[in-house]
Design a protein around this motif. Structure first.
Motif, PDB file in Angstrom:
ATOM      1  N   THR A 270       0.789  -1.233   0.000  1.00 50.42           N
ATOM      2  CA  THR A 270       0.000   0.000   0.000  1.00 50.42           C
ATOM      3  C   THR A 270       0.826   1.291   0.000  1.00 50.42           C
ATOM      4  O   THR A 270       0.548   2.184  -0.810  1.00 50.42           O
ATOM      5  CB  THR A 270      -0.981  -0.029   1.186  1.00 50.42           C
ATOM      6  N   PRO A 271       1.840   1.427   0.866  1.00 48.86           N
ATOM      7  CA  PRO A 271       2.608   2.672   0.823  1.00 48.86           C
ATOM      8  C   PRO A 271       3.197   2.938  -0.571  1.00 48.86           C
ATOM      9  O   PRO A 271       3.097   4.063  -1.088  1.00 48.86           O
ATOM     10  CB  PRO A 271       3.708   2.436   1.862  1.00 48.86           C
ATOM     11  N   GLY A 272       3.773   1.918  -1.173  1.00 53.22           N
ATOM     12  CA  GLY A 272       4.340   2.081  -2.511  1.00 53.22           C
ATOM     13  C   GLY A 272       3.270   2.407  -3.539  1.00 53.22           C
ATOM     14  O   GLY A 272       3.471   3.225  -4.436  1.00 53.22           O
ATOM     15  N   MET A 273       2.139   1.732  -3.414  1.00 53.81           N
ATOM     16  CA  MET A 273       1.021   1.989  -4.328  1.00 53.81           C
ATOM     17  C   MET A 273       0.568   3.446  -4.226  1.00 53.81           C
ATOM     18  O   MET A 273       0.360   4.121  -5.240  1.00 53.81           O
ATOM     19  CB  MET A 273      -0.172   1.090  -3.969  1.00 53.81           C
ATOM     20  N   ILE A 274       0.406   3.920  -3.003  1.00 53.57           N
ATOM     21  CA  ILE A 274      -0.107   5.278  -2.809  1.00 53.57           C
ATOM     22  C   ILE A 274       0.905   6.305  -3.327  1.00 53.57           C
ATOM     23  O   ILE A 274       0.540   7.259  -4.019  1.00 53.57           O
ATOM     24  CB  ILE A 274      -0.449   5.517  -1.314  1.00 53.57           C
ATOM     25  N   MET A 275       2.171   6.085  -3.041  1.00 58.07           N
ATOM     26  CA  MET A 275       3.189   7.046  -3.508  1.00 58.07           C
ATOM     27  C   MET A 275       3.258   7.049  -5.032  1.00 58.07           C
ATOM     28  O   MET A 275       3.380   8.105  -5.660  1.00 58.07           O
ATOM     29  CB  MET A 275       4.562   6.709  -2.915  1.00 58.07           C
ATOM     30  N   SER A 276       3.157   5.864  -5.611  1.00 50.65           N
ATOM     31  CA  SER A 276       3.167   5.768  -7.070  1.00 50.65           C
ATOM     32  C   SER A 276       1.921   6.438  -7.650  1.00 50.65           C
ATOM     33  O   SER A 276       1.979   7.162  -8.650  1.00 50.65           O
ATOM     34  CB  SER A 276       3.234   4.290  -7.440  1.00 50.65           C
ATOM     35  N   ALA A 277       0.790   6.206  -6.978  1.00 50.74           N
ATOM     36  CA  ALA A 277      -0.487   6.741  -7.461  1.00 50.74           C
ATOM     37  C   ALA A 277      -0.498   8.256  -7.426  1.00 50.74           C
ATOM     38  O   ALA A 277      -1.060   8.907  -8.322  1.00 50.74           O
ATOM     39  CB  ALA A 277      -1.627   6.191  -6.605  1.00 50.74           C
ATOM     40  N   ILE A 278       0.139   8.852  -6.426  1.00 56.15           N
ATOM     41  CA  ILE A 278       0.152  10.322  -6.345  1.00 56.15           C
ATOM     42  C   ILE A 278       0.939  10.896  -7.521  1.00 56.15           C
ATOM     43  O   ILE A 278       0.525  11.876  -8.146  1.00 56.15           O
ATOM     44  CB  ILE A 278       0.730  10.784  -4.991  1.00 56.15           C
ATOM     45  N   ASP A 279       2.046  10.253  -7.845  1.00 56.23           N
ATOM     46  CA  ASP A 279       2.830  10.707  -9.002  1.00 56.23           C
ATOM     47  C   ASP A 279       1.997  10.570 -10.280  1.00 56.23           C
ATOM     48  O   ASP A 279       1.970  11.468 -11.128  1.00 56.23           O
ATOM     49  CB  ASP A 279       4.121   9.892  -9.098  1.00 56.23           C
ATOM     50  N   PHE A 280       1.285   9.458 -10.369  1.00 58.12           N
ATOM     51  CA  PHE A 280       0.402   9.267 -11.529  1.00 58.12           C
ATOM     52  C   PHE A 280      -0.610  10.403 -11.625  1.00 58.12           C
ATOM     53  O   PHE A 280      -0.808  11.006 -12.687  1.00 58.12           O
ATOM     54  CB  PHE A 280      -0.328   7.919 -11.405  1.00 58.12           C
ATOM     55  N   ALA A 281      -1.238  10.694 -10.486  1.00 54.50           N
ATOM     56  CA  ALA A 281      -2.274  11.738 -10.476  1.00 54.50           C
ATOM     57  C   ALA A 281      -1.681  13.092 -10.846  1.00 54.50           C
ATOM     58  O   ALA A 281      -2.338  13.907 -11.503  1.00 54.50           O
ATOM     59  CB  ALA A 281      -2.935  11.800  -9.102  1.00 54.50           C
TER      60      ALA A 281
ATOM     61  N   THR B 174      -7.268  10.371  -7.839  1.00 56.93           N
ATOM     62  CA  THR B 174      -6.822  11.346  -8.842  1.00 56.93           C
ATOM     63  C   THR B 174      -7.872  12.448  -8.991  1.00 56.93           C
ATOM     64  O   THR B 174      -7.551  13.642  -8.981  1.00 56.93           O
ATOM     65  CB  THR B 174      -6.580  10.645 -10.195  1.00 56.93           C
ATOM     66  N   ALA B 175      -9.117  12.037  -9.101  1.00 59.62           N
ATOM     67  CA  ALA B 175     -10.197  13.030  -9.234  1.00 59.62           C
ATOM     68  C   ALA B 175     -10.220  13.924  -7.988  1.00 59.62           C
ATOM     69  O   ALA B 175     -10.331  15.153  -8.105  1.00 59.62           O
ATOM     70  CB  ALA B 175     -11.543  12.318  -9.406  1.00 59.62           C
ATOM     71  N   ALA B 176     -10.058  13.318  -6.832  1.00 55.15           N
ATOM     72  CA  ALA B 176     -10.112  14.109  -5.595  1.00 55.15           C
ATOM     73  C   ALA B 176      -8.943  15.081  -5.516  1.00 55.15           C
ATOM     74  O   ALA B 176      -9.108  16.234  -5.107  1.00 55.15           O
ATOM     75  CB  ALA B 176     -10.108  13.181  -4.385  1.00 55.15           C
ATOM     76  N   MET B 177      -7.769  14.643  -5.946  1.00 59.81           N
ATOM     77  CA  MET B 177      -6.605  15.541  -5.906  1.00 59.81           C
ATOM     78  C   MET B 177      -6.809  16.742  -6.810  1.00 59.81           C
ATOM     79  O   MET B 177      -6.504  17.863  -6.442  1.00 59.81           O
ATOM     80  CB  MET B 177      -5.336  14.784  -6.321  1.00 59.81           C
TER      81      MET B 177
END
Ligand code: FES
Ligand code: FES
Lengths: 795, 164
Positions: free
Chosen positions: B105-116, B152-155
């Motif tokens: 999860t931590p890696g997923m979330i950090m990766s996801a923020i960069d994606f967003a 992503t939408a929320a960000m």
């Protein structure tokens, strides 16, 4: 539903907060003062005699604490790693049970077999020192495949078991089955391989041990699915540590899938080393080390035949399977391809005669044990592939042949010819819904359209039944279990009405902190956030058998429900006293004890307070306090079942499979939290689809090297090979536990390999393909397609 | 070697061996154990952090390569908009049941923020493709994909409120 956080509510998980903020506490995160670090030196050979170990260069390095070998273990009188299950063969003889030293002694039996433990002040130093340890081997010929292992003259993994046969096991009525085949109009046959898998939970295994000499206490932190069982097996059978001086903690564990439900040699060695050296010792597996030391899954070679009459009715099923144990017997190893496989071969069908024999075989490979589904995906894959082949052979529709043989919902409870009595189920109900959701009838048009794009499109169907909720202790004992399989739960109600639950199951992703709180919330009428679920520490939790075999809810949840019922019962007595009414007149509803037919009532919290401040309390007949414990032993297995449908397209030019859709309709009994259930199904299906499409453990036949020994070579399923899955429950209640629950942890993995492969074969059926072994990799399919096209062109 | 960098907004000066990996600096030296190690071949993504705002597998980068850099790990992303508030991507993982065992999860979330940060209106296929470097064994990815789309939408919604 009692309240908005009760049974059936899709509430968000209570445990999420610490994980999404990076505050989880996994074993690798634990740091102790004075900690030392350990690295296992492992055999590069699959089969070799150990001639000598020279650790002098390593020991000369500053900061190296010790190099320990199998000789040291032996000198300290450390026992071998015990097998938790002893099966009995055809001849009535017990399985062969060779010793399993915690560090190899005399011989190594697979690549990755540990030969020494190096302990140093840092991991880096331990690694460097391990490189400096010189091990002299006499390399022996290795045997990897089971067919080879059984050949006369094959290398013997154990000298005193020259034929490499651990056990020749059977189930069912051979004579009745032979008679069914003699009278059959048709016989459908299949030879298949159920490929070996590596479970790969994302958190690698780890162990940390601490010995406190002044008190004689030993603590082991381990990435375990069953800390109490590790405590019992390791303390009692391996290291001789008294139970009251040993504590095992399995904190947050990053996925298990069976891989972490065994007592591993590393746990015992690290604990032994910490005691011997009197320093805390930490070991964290590397991924590539896990590929060589985590127990692996599946690995069957089977021949099966189905006898049918001229109308497609199943008359008999005959199965002969070779099952690989690897180089040693792991904790549940021999139980998986026997008791969790043969009894599942009836599936959801009325086949009257079934006979299955399983040869359990030693080879020079990593030990094989339970991996999510464990035996049941293998049974389902074999049966459901065979049914498709029978349908094709008889020219029958795949749905029609299944319907023709399905156990009708009205026939439950249903006794199969292979031991199991299914308590409840509705296979055709599941099938109907799956067909509708997947638009089965509209498939021909989709296939035709795909063909215009140069793609082979296929649709596949599988039904399945699972026996889980392991297990009724008496039956398990008869089948060879060397332990009980009940579960325990304590409900500690505080004076304020807040609740702490201490439960013997272990959560490593399943959401127990939420699901179990919902059960308590539902029964007590208090919100889930007033309930804390505690597990994974043998000093906190009384006892427990842990989490595997989809048992947590049906066995652990039932123990929990029983304890909550006892709390309510005692609460009624207190309420009767306080409300000056007869106990039979007290009802408990929505968190209130009231006198029937009156408006007199007391809130749950008021009763709790009275139990702990017993000024006005029936002390003569009732103890103060409010804490209840239960041990629950199930009366039967539970039997989830269902129907899954997958649709695929295969690129004709590359052999690449696109898994386009997946529909799962499952009968899992009462659903506590539908959101968590869907998550379990998603993950389970992904693992089954992984086996079908990409995952496989490949050993080099000659050298016994694991060729797919890292994430570079072992293809884990990734986000872009999976579709969004449609998950629907179509439940009948389990009839023998109060909650009516069956379990959902493994169903996805049980149904999906057969479903996906039936779709792959269907896609290629226009080319005359009738079977493809897993995984359906592009390379394999491309060759099949190419060969079939050449053959067609030649006609 | 003397290393100066900013970790989760805090200035850090440490003496590290030149062969130390960034992930070991975070986990072993700084006690930031939210960043995980799931493999030894740089494939699982359990170790993803941000270096100067961009996602990096911290098991592939030497600590000394982060000289003067701004490093953000999972522990450093919540807190904006109130002490205990979650980052919109963390909230999305929670609301979409985008985690089970929590290890990836931590890696997923950090990766996801960069994606967003790189996509304003992404498709599901783009999310699935982005996750090539992040493995999850528990969830079958379905709810992770849903969480990343929602996060992503929320960000971007939050960003546009801030901009307005
Ligand atoms: S630990 Fe960095 S990619 Fe796996
Ligand atoms: S949640 Fe367990 S690996 Fe992703």
């Amino acid at each position: 539903m009692g309240n908005i956080t009760g049974i059936g509510a899709a509430i968000l998980r209570k445990e999420d907060q610490r994980f999404i903020t990076g505050r989880g506490n996994y074993v690798a995160d634990v740091k102790l003062p004075g900690m030392t670090y350990a690295v296992f030196l492992r055999s590069p050979h699959a089969h070799a005699r150990l001639l000598g170990i020279d650790a002098s260069a390593a020991l000369a390095m500053p900061g190296v604490v010790a190099v320990l070998t199998g000789e040291d273990l032996k000198a300290d009188g450390v026992g071998g790693i015990p097998c938790g299950w002893g099966i009995t063969g055809k001849d009535g003889l017990a399985m062969k049970e060779p010793p399993h030293p915690a560090i190899a002694h005399g011989k190594v039996r697979h690549v990755g077999d540990a030969v020494a433990l190096v302990v140093a002040e840092s991991v880096d130093l331990a690694r460097i020192a391990a490189d400096a340890v010189v091990v002299e081997y006499e390399v022996l010929p290795a045997v990897v495949g089971m067919v080879d292992a059984l050949k006369p003259g094959a290398p013997a993994v154990f000298e005193d078991i020259p034929d490499n046969l651990c056990c020749d096991w059977e189930i069912g009525d051979r004579a009745a089955t032979d008679a069914a085949f003699a009278s059959a109009a048709h016989v459908a046959k299949i030879n298949l391989v159920n490929n070996r898998l590596v479970g790969n939970p994302m958190e690698p295994r780890a162990a940390i041990a601490l010995y406190e000499r002044s008190t004689g206490h030993t603590t082991l932190w381990s990435t375990s699915q069953f800390p109490h069982v590790v405590k019992l097996l390791m303390g009692n059978f391996v290291l001789g540590i008294p139970q009251h001086k040993l504590r095992v903690i399995a904190p947050d564990v990053g996925g298990g899938f069976g891989v972490k439900q065994f007592h591993y040699a590393e746990e015992a060695v690290i604990t032994w080393a910490a005691r011997r050296l009197d320093v805390p010792v930490k070991w964290v597996s590397e991924r590539s080390e896990g590929f060589l030391s985590d127990a692996q899954g599946r690995d069957h070679v089977s021949e099966a035949e189905l006898a049918l009459d001229e109308t497609g009715k199943f008359l008999g099923l005959r199965v002969s399977t070779l099952a690989n144990m690897g180089g040693y017997l792991s904790t549940f190893g021999p139980n998986i391809p026997t008791n969790l496989y043969g009894p599942l071969l009836a599936g959801v069908y009325t086949t009257p005669a079934i006979y299955c024999e399983v040869k359990v075989v030693f080879t020079n490979t990593v030990p094989v044990d339970a991996y999510r589904g464990a035996g049941r995906p293998e049974a389902t894959f074999l049966l459901e592939r065979l049914v498709d082949i029978a349908a094709a052979q008889l020219g029958m529709d795949r749905v029609a042949i299944r319907r023709r043989n399905m156990i009708p919902a009205s026939a439950y409870p249903y006794q199969t010819p292979v031991m199991m009595e299914y308590d409840s189920g509705d296979p055709s109900g599941c099938l109907d819904r799956a067909l509708a959701l997947a638009d089965w009838d509209g498939f021909p048009a989709r296939r035709a359209e795909a063909a215009t794009r140069g793609r082979y499109r296929g649709i596949g169907l599988s039904t399945y039944v699972e026996a889980c909720g392991l297990a009724p202790s008496r039956i398990a004992g008869r089948l060879g279990a060397r332990g009980g399989l009940y579960e325990s739960a304590t409900v500690r109600v505080h004076a304020t009405g807040d609740v702490t639950v201490l439960i013997g199951t272990h959560c490593h992703g399943q959401g127990h902190e939420t699901t179990f709180a919902q059960i308590v919330s539902d029964k007590l009428g208090i919100p889930a956030d007033k309930i804390e679920i505690v597990f994974g520490d043998t000093d906190k939790v009384q006892f427990g058998m842990g989490t595997y075999g989809s048992r947590s809810l049906s066995v652990g949840g039932s123990a929990l429900a029983k304890s909550v019922d006892k709390v309510i019962l005692k609460g009624r007595k207190i309420a009767a006293h306080l409300l000056e009414a007869g106990e039979p007149d007290i009802v408990f509803e929505d968190g209130k004890f009231s006198v029937t037919g009156t408006d007199r009532s007391l809130k749950f919290e008021e009763i709790c307070l009275a139990a702990y401040i017993p000024h006005n309390y029936p002390l003569e007949v009732l103890e103060p306090g409010l804490e209840e414990q239960s041990f629950y032993d199930p009366v039967n297995f539970t039997f989830p079942g269902g129907a899954h449908i997958a649709e695929v397209e295969i690129e004709a030019d590359t052999g690449t499979v696109h898994l386009l859709s997946y529909v799962a309709v499952d009968d899992i009994g009462t659903v506590i939290n539908p959101m968590i259930v869907a998550g379990q199904l998603h993950g389970g299906i992904a693992q089954g689809a992984g086996q079908a499409l990409c995952e496989t453990a490949v050993y080099d036949e000659g050298s016994g090297q694991l060729l797919s020994g890292s994430f570079m070579d072992y293809a884990m399923p990734r986000a872009d090979i999976l579709p969004n899955m449609k998950i629907v429950t179509h439940s009948t209640r389990c009839t023998h536990n109060d909650l009516g629950v069956k379990g959902c942890g493994e169903v996805g993995t049980i149904g999906s390999p057969a479903t996906v492969m039936n779709a792959v074969v269907d896609a290629l059926s226009p080319l005359g393909v009738t079977h493809v072994d897993m995984p359906a990799s592009p390379n394999k399919l491309w060759r099949i397609i190419k060969a079939a096209r050449l053959a067609q062109a030649a006609e | 070697m003397e290393l100066k960098l900013t970790v989760n907004g805090r200035k850090v000066a440490v003496d590290v061996p030149t062969d130390m990996l960034l992930v070991d600096l975070l986990r072993e030296r700084l006690g930031l154990t939210g960043t995980h190690v799931g493999c030894d071949t740089s494939q699982c993504g359990a170790c993803v952090v941000h270096v100067d705002g961009v996602s990096v597998k911290s098991c592939t980068m030497l600590a000394v390569a982060a000289q003067d850099a701004q490093v953000t790990s999972i522990e450093g992303i919540s807190g904006a908009g109130g002490r205990n508030s979650l980052h919109p991507m963390q909230q999305a993982f929670h609301e979409n049941h985008g985690l089970q065992c929590g290890f990836c999860t931590p890696g997923m979330i950090m990766s996801a923020i960069d994606f967003a940060n790189r996509h304003t209106e992404p498709t599901e296929a783009q999310v699935r493709h982005w996750l090539e470097g992040n493995m999850c064994r528990c969830t079958g990815y379905q709810n992770i994909v849903a969480a990343i789309l929602a996060g992503t939408a929320a960000m971007h919604a939050t960003a546009s409120v801030e901009a307005a």
